[in-house]
Design a protein around this motif. Structure first.
Motif, PDB file in Angstrom:
ATOM      1  N   ILE A 169       0.853  -1.187   0.000  1.00  0.00           N
ATOM      2  CA  ILE A 169       0.000   0.000   0.000  1.00  0.00           C
ATOM      3  C   ILE A 169       0.887   1.234   0.000  1.00  0.00           C
ATOM      4  CG2 ILE A 169      -1.840  -1.235   1.203  1.00  0.00           C
ATOM      5  CD1 ILE A 169      -1.160   0.425   3.711  1.00  0.00           C
ATOM      6  N   ALA A 170       0.293   2.385  -0.300  1.00  0.00           N
ATOM      7  CA  ALA A 170       1.061   3.626  -0.397  1.00  0.00           C
ATOM      8  C   ALA A 170       1.443   4.148   0.981  1.00  0.00           C
ATOM      9  CB  ALA A 170       0.248   4.679  -1.146  1.00  0.00           C
ATOM     10  N   LEU A 209       2.207   4.035  -7.693  1.00  0.00           N
ATOM     11  CA  LEU A 209       1.151   4.744  -6.974  1.00  0.00           C
ATOM     12  C   LEU A 209      -0.142   4.747  -7.786  1.00  0.00           C
ATOM     13  CD1 LEU A 209       0.207   6.386  -4.562  1.00  0.00           C
ATOM     14  CD2 LEU A 209       1.147   8.437  -5.664  1.00  0.00           C
ATOM     15  N   ALA A 210      -0.041   4.955  -9.091  1.00  0.00           N
ATOM     16  CA  ALA A 210      -1.239   4.943  -9.934  1.00  0.00           C
ATOM     17  C   ALA A 210      -1.925   3.581  -9.882  1.00  0.00           C
ATOM     18  CB  ALA A 210      -0.870   5.298 -11.376  1.00  0.00           C
ATOM     19  N   ALA A 211      -1.135   2.506  -9.865  1.00  0.00           N
ATOM     20  CA  ALA A 211      -1.715   1.164  -9.787  1.00  0.00           C
ATOM     21  C   ALA A 211      -2.408   0.942  -8.452  1.00  0.00           C
ATOM     22  CB  ALA A 211      -0.626   0.121 -10.011  1.00  0.00           C
ATOM     23  N   PHE A 212      -1.789   1.395  -7.361  1.00  0.00           N
ATOM     24  CA  PHE A 212      -2.429   1.252  -6.054  1.00  0.00           C
ATOM     25  C   PHE A 212      -3.710   2.067  -5.979  1.00  0.00           C
ATOM     26  CE2 PHE A 212      -3.167   2.942  -1.778  1.00  0.00           C
ATOM     27  CZ  PHE A 212      -3.514   1.746  -1.148  1.00  0.00           C
ATOM     28  N   ARG A 213      -3.680   3.283  -6.501  1.00  0.00           N
ATOM     29  CA  ARG A 213      -4.888   4.117  -6.460  1.00  0.00           C
ATOM     30  C   ARG A 213      -6.061   3.446  -7.162  1.00  0.00           C
ATOM     31  NH1 ARG A 213      -2.229  10.100  -7.771  1.00  0.00           N
ATOM     32  NH2 ARG A 213      -1.761  10.667  -5.587  1.00  0.00           N
ATOM     33  N   ALA A 214      -5.770   2.751  -8.271  1.00  0.00           N
ATOM     34  CA  ALA A 214      -6.847   2.065  -9.003  1.00  0.00           C
ATOM     35  C   ALA A 214      -7.449   0.946  -8.166  1.00  0.00           C
ATOM     36  CB  ALA A 214      -6.296   1.526 -10.318  1.00  0.00           C
ATOM     37  N   VAL A 215      -6.624   0.196  -7.465  1.00  0.00           N
ATOM     38  CA  VAL A 215      -7.127  -0.877  -6.606  1.00  0.00           C
ATOM     39  C   VAL A 215      -7.862  -0.293  -5.407  1.00  0.00           C
ATOM     40  CG1 VAL A 215      -6.450  -2.805  -5.133  1.00  0.00           C
ATOM     41  CG2 VAL A 215      -5.348  -2.489  -7.348  1.00  0.00           C
ATOM     42  N   ARG A 216      -7.275   0.707  -4.797  1.00  0.00           N
ATOM     43  CA  ARG A 216      -7.852   1.355  -3.614  1.00  0.00           C
ATOM     44  C   ARG A 216      -9.269   1.820  -3.878  1.00  0.00           C
ATOM     45  NH1 ARG A 216      -8.032   6.854  -3.116  1.00  0.00           N
ATOM     46  NH2 ARG A 216      -8.149   7.804  -1.008  1.00  0.00           N
TER      47      ARG A 216
END
Length: 418
Positions: free
Chosen positions: A205-206, A404-411
């Motif tokens: 996670i970020a 970060l962009a990939a995590f934001r999409a999952v989040r």
């Protein structure tokens, strides 16, 4: 990143709880008599007569932040209530009643106020923690702790470990939600590389996750515990918006740990905690931990260099202080104090990187901790190696943009509030 995109609907037990949490009495007036204030997950659980816990032997994972709006501890409220069969308490780092400093816990004891057995969860995980739940005799584990919004703040990993252990022990798990004190607007900073997983970052996670504990629980269960998910229910808050800082909630602030005294501390912490990975003081042992940073030999040049960057929302004051414990105990050091004047514009992670970059450039004594703790805090080697190679703030920040962009999409799949 290896995160999958399983939706909330795959989380066992969550959907019914989300729907059930939609009802309840109207919230009290917020600060200044404005829009309704926030009602925590516990407030809504209690208002519903504890129906989610009916017929269950309950144990609570909590600490001093598990309080009602009139600052009574939820354990003290539930213990005498005949509608709840509360039989155990589980204490995290710093302990259930909060008597231990960083890196400590209270151990196993009987709580003097209630007589309940208190079990120590700190640094326990997997089967060892599952055995604690089994030995306690509970069949439902409830989690209610105020988070600070940063990946390296250990309570979210207590949540993760307890969820995993509850699944191993065949226990049900209920998360009572509380606000992210620094808003839930966005995720910021580098995403953890699993090779650097520790108790200050178990999973990918970020650095500033921008989620509540209930949202994180949903994400953990579907993305990281999918092979053996826990029977999970979450009880949402009412009245909280993603743009709310803690002072907009109308809730009392109880320090989640000894060095998180105010919401102002939480605001800067996702960035300035990185100084734990250096030979500078991160302000522990002062009345402004994580807002004051410094070391012997630092002078006005650091504040001047940081101010020259014109970072949004923050200014830096040349500061001198003598920590009463931790690094430089009893010695006067020089450094900076952060003054956040526009918290909407302030980016704590970018600011933390900028301060590392300028500290290294203006003070010849700058060094990383010998154990490269900075890599555990940032979740990778890139921040340290790029700064050592002379990279500037923009270059370091750009290096994590794809992750970060990939995590934001999952989040996005697990956000419960607008």
């Amino acid at each position: 990143m290896t995160l999958s995109r399983r939706g909330v609907l795959t989380v066992g037990g969550a959907v019914g709880a989300l729907a059930a949490a939609g009802a309840g009495p109207a919230a009290a007036s917020g600060p200044g008599g404005g829009r309704p204030g926030v009602r925590t997950g516990f407030a809504r659980l209690a208002a519903d007569g504890y129906r989610a816990l009916a017929g269950r032997k309950v144990g609570v994972v909590t600490n001093p932040t598990g309080v009602t709006s009139d600052v009574r501890h939820i354990v003290d409220v539930m213990h005498p209530d005949g509608r709840v069969d509360l039989t155990a308490v589980f204490g995290p780092e710093h302990g259930f009643r909060g008597t231990a400093q960083a890196g400590g816990s209270e151990g196993r004891y009987e709580d003097p106020a209630t007589g309940l057995p208190v079990y120590d969860t700190y640094l326990k995980s997997g089967q060892a923690l599952a055995d604690v739940f089994t030995a306690s005799g509970v069949d439902t584990v409830v989690f209610d702790i105020q988070d600070a919004g940063a990946r390296f703040y250990t309570y979210i990993w207590t949540l993760y470990d307890c969820m995993e252990a509850a699944a191993l022990a065949g226990r049900r798990f209920v998360v009572l939600d509380r606000p992210n004190p620094v808003t839930g607007r966005a995720a910021l900073g580098p995403v953890l590389d699993p090779a650097f997983a520790t108790f200050v970052g178990r999973r990918e996670i970020a650095q500033a996750h921008g989620m509540t504990v209930a949202e994180l629980a949903l994400l953990f269960n579907a993305e990281f515990l999918a092979d053996r998910p826990v029977e999970l229910e979450v009880v949402r808050m009412s009245g909280w918006r993603r743009s709310d800082f803690f002072d907009a909630t109308g809730l009392p602030w109880v320090p989640p740990s000894p060095n998180m005294p105010t919401p102002d501390t939480a605001l800067v912490y996702p960035g300035t905690c990185l100084f734990e990975g250096t030979n500078l003081s991160e302000g522990r042992g002062t009345t402004r931990p994580f807002e004051l940073l410094g070391a012997e030999g630092i002078d006005h040049r650091w504040a001047a260099a940081a101010n020259a960057l014109e970072l949004p929302g923050v200014a830096f004051r040349e500061a001198y202080f003598a920590p009463t414990f931790s690094k430089f105990q009893g010695r006067t050091v020089g450094g900076v104090q952060l003054h956040v004047h526009d918290r909407e514009a302030f980016d704590p992670v970018r600011t933390g990187i900028a301060l590392l970059v300028t500290a290294k450039r203006t003070w010849s004594g700058f060094a990383w901790r010998a154990d490269n703790w900075i890599d555990k805090l940032t979740g990778n080697t890139r921040v340290r190696t790029m700064i050592d190679a002379g990279a500037g703030t923009d270059e370091v920040v750009a290096a994590w943009s794809a992750d970060l962009a990939a995590f934001r999409a999952v989040r996005r799949e697990y956000l419960l509030y607008r």
